[in-house]
Every structure is written in structure tokens, then in C-alpha cells.
Design an enzyme around this catalytic site. Structure first.
Site, short mmCIF file in Angstrom:
data_model
loop_
_atom_site.label_atom_id
_atom_site.label_comp_id
_atom_site.label_asym_id
_atom_site.label_seq_id
_atom_site.Cartn_x
_atom_site.Cartn_y
_atom_site.Cartn_z
N PHE B 39 -4.00 39.59 -17.54
CA PHE B 39 -2.83 39.26 -16.63
C PHE B 39 -2.64 41.40 -16.00
CE2 PHE B 39 -3.62 35.69 -18.94
CZ PHE B 39 -2.78 34.82 -17.84
N VAL B 77 -2.34 40.70 -21.60
CA VAL B 77 -0.95 40.80 -20.82
C VAL B 77 -1.01 42.06 -20.61
CG1 VAL B 77 1.24 40.16 -19.93
CG2 VAL B 77 -0.29 38.90 -21.50
N CYS B 78 -0.82 43.24 -19.50
CA CYS B 78 -1.08 44.71 -19.35
C CYS B 78 0.55 44.64 -19.99
CB CYS B 78 -1.71 44.96 -18.43
SG CYS B 78 -0.68 47.05 -17.75
N ILE B 79 0.20 45.61 -20.92
CA ILE B 79 1.35 46.33 -21.74
C ILE B 79 2.60 46.73 -20.19
CG2 ILE B 79 0.50 47.93 -22.39
CD1 ILE B 79 2.53 47.35 -25.27
N ALA B 82 4.18 45.08 -17.71
CA ALA B 82 4.87 43.48 -18.28
C ALA B 82 5.86 43.62 -18.85
CB ALA B 82 4.14 43.03 -19.98
#
Lengths: 122, 130, 96
Positions: B39, B77-79, B82
Site C-alpha cells: 500500500f 504499508v509504506c511507513i 502512512a
């Protein structure tokens, strides 16, 4: 200039400031390069405006992407290609951009997408 | 074959999440291995654990979690994307001094390097975007 | 051979031109989401250069009430067919 043996082709199709597509596409390219992948960047459509000289920061100090582009060489991302048709549409000359680039036509773009093991569009 | 999915659209704003979810189920139904869903961009909103859509609409966050539970698909999920958008797990919430958290397992915050790895490791990476 | 996936209508966006510019002579183009408008008989002319290599996703045509407007030159495919198209191609590229 162009490298058919690259691992990753990142196609950037948006200009700076208006959306985060350009910044996040560049981030993906930088991370791949930092992990030792050979990255080719192709600026298509509006993406060619990312290379205009004289860009500033945006409202509220939005950083923009020009400083990131200036770091590409440090990451060994040296294959920078621009879509010839987009240059013509915006009335830009490849030699007047902020970084050295090679202009590529339609047939070459199809070759690039076919020759890279991974292609990401932003 | 090994498949990966890159999702860059927010749920309930564009059709990208629905398309990605339907494709994910079709890939699994065909007997392929879905090695991960990554994501990125506004796609990180799919991990919002507090999403509360009306009952007559598909619950996309739950649907991703079900996919992970049934088929062991990692939800990465791309930190960086995010955190900017207010999506923090317990650890990041504590690190940034925030009350409460907005991301929980099976979604995991991870680096962009995982996207590159997924793309190069899988036979196919399919992108869904707004 | 690559599979290109387009989710924008040629009536509202020029992204389809980028997809066409990047397509090789054997590559295929799949229209999904709002992209399926491009399968309509009045708009399919934008894709004349890829006739015979143009596909549209049935779910998205049906959801929009466009199935009856879909041109006969377009191959209509379901989600399983979408997966098959990705199997047959070496790789996929998404245009959005």
C-alpha cells in the site's frame, strides 16, 4: 546514455507541487537505488516539468522535488530520459533542463518498458 | 506464479481498492501465490483500522484482513506515506507521542524497499491506482 | 508481450495517449474502471492502432450500464480473464 540492462524503470508523469505523485515516485526510485538496483527514470507528459530550472519551494514551505532531483547522481541514478513529444508540447529544449537528459521517441519508450524487469508508473 | 499487488488509491474515494481486492481474490482462485499487497500513496488509507463505512457498503479494511487471514497474504504499508497521512501503529504512535493508533495487524508498516523487493521477486506485479 | 492496464476514459483524459506511446507491436491493452468508456463504439476509434489487442473488463462495463454500448471489436473479459491476461503477458503496466 540509456541502459537497457537496468533493473527498474520508474516513469514519472506528474509535475512538482500539485500532487505527491512525483515525490513518491522519486522516493521509490531512490530507495531502489539505495538497495543497489540500477534505476532508469523516464519523465513522460507533465513529468517533464519536474526538470525545469529555477523551481522554488511551495506555499507553507512545501519542499518541492528539485532538491531531490539534484541528489540523483549521488544515488548513481544517471539514466534520465524525457519523452520527446512532451518536450515539444511544453516548448522545452532538452538542453535547457536542470539535469542532463536524453530525449526518447515513442518506439524507444516501448523498448524501455519491454527491457526492464520491473516498471513502475507514477 | 507468484503475484504481487501495488495499491495506490484510497478506499471510498476511487475504485482502485475494489479492483485490487477483486483481482487479489481472482488470483488466489486461479491457484497462484499472492506474495503480498503493498500500500503506497493514498493506498495507505486502506489500513485505517477506524474506518466505519455504512453497513450496506463493502468494508474494505476488513476484506483485506480476511484475505490475509485466509491466504496468508502479507499486507505491507509504506511507513513514510502512512505517517504523513496519520496512519500509525502502536509503536509509531508511542514514538511520536500520539494518543491511540490507527493501524493494526495484519497490516504492517514497512519500508519502500519492500515494494522493490516484491516487484522483483514476483513473476507479476499489478498496480491499481486512482 | 506486455499487458497495459488503463483506467481513464479517452473522453476525459489524455493518459490513454501515454499508454499507446509505451505499447510495443504485440502488447495488449485492458480497459478497466472508467477506462471501459473507451470500449464504446463512439470512442473506440482512439484505440484504432491496437485493434484486435484491446480488452475491456465485463464487471466495469456492466456496473456502468455500458455493456450494450461496447464495440464488437473489443474483447470483453471477466476477472478470471483479467488474471489470464496477466499470465500470458511477461509483465503489466498500469496507466492512471
Amino acid at each position: 546514455m540509456s541502459n537497457e540492462q537496468g533493473d527498474l524503470l520508474v516513469i514519472l508523469r506528474h509535475g512538482p507541487h500539485g500532487t505527491s505523485w512525483l515525490r513518491e515516485g522519486l522516493d521509490a526510485a531512490l530507495v531502489a537505488a539505495a538497495f543497489g538496483r540500477r534505476v532508469t527514470l523516464l519523465f513522460m507528459g507533465e513529468g517533464v516539468t519536474a526538470l525545469l530550472p529555477g523551481q522554488g519551494s511551495g506555499p507553507l514551505g512545501q519542499k518541492g522535488t528539485a532538491p531531490t532531483l539534484e541528489m540523483l547522481e549521488m544515488y548513481d541514478i544517471e539514466t534520465l530520459l524525457v519523452e520527446a513529444e512532451a518536450l515539444a508540447r511544453y516548448g522545452l529544449d532538452a538542453g535547457s533542463l536542470m539535469l542532463p537528459v536524453a530525449s526518447v521517441g515513442q518506439g524507444r519508450i516501448a523498448e524501455l518498458t519491454a527491457s526492464h524487469p520491473l516498471v513502475l508508473t507514477f | 506464479m507468484r503475484y504481487g499487488i501495488l495499491l495506490m488509491g484510497a478506499p471510498y474515494s476511487s475504485q482502485a481498492s475494489h479492483s485490487a481486492l477483486r483481482f487479489a481474490k481472482a488470483v488466489v482462485a486461479r491457484g497462484h501465490a499472492l506474495e503480498g499487497v503493498f500500500f503506497y500513496h493514498d493506498g495507505v488509507q486502506n489500513a485505517a483500522r477506524l474506518a466505519a463505512p455504512p453497513q450496506d457498503e463493502p468494508h474494505l479494511v476488513d476484506a483485506w484482513a480476511e484475505l490475509a487471514a485466509e491466504h496468508g497474504v502479507p499486507l505491507q504499508v509504506c511507513i513514510a506515506a502512512a505517517l504523513r497521512r496519520g496512519l500509525l501503529d502502536e509503536r509509531e504512535a508511542a514514538r511520536h507521542g500520539k494518543q491511540g493508533h490507527s493501524v493494526e495487524a495484519p497490516f504492517e508498516l514497512t519500508g519502500l524497499g519492500q515494494l522493490v523487493d516484491l516487484g522483483l521477486r514476483c513473476d507479476r506485479l499489478i498496480t491499481f491506482a486512482p | 508481450m506486455l499487458l497495459h492496464i488503463l483506467n481513464r476514459s479517452p473522453a476525459t483524459s489524455e493518459v490513454y495517449r501515454q499508454a499507446l506511446a509505451a505499447m510495443g507491436p504485440e502488447d495488449r491493452l485492458l480497459l478497466i474502471e472508467d477506462g471501459v468508456q473507451g470500449a464504446m463504439s463512439t470512442l473506440v476509434g482512439h484505440f484504432a492502432e491496437v485493434t484486435g489487442r484491446l480488452y475491456a473488463l465485463r464487471d466495469d462495463l456492466e456496473a456502468r450500464g455500458l455493456i450494450a454500448h461496447c464495440d464488437t471489436t473489443v474483447a470483453v473479459t471477466d476477472m478470471a480473464g483479467f488474471v489470464t491476461l496477466t499470465e500470458d503477458a511477461d509483465r503489466t503496466l498500469s496507466w492512471f
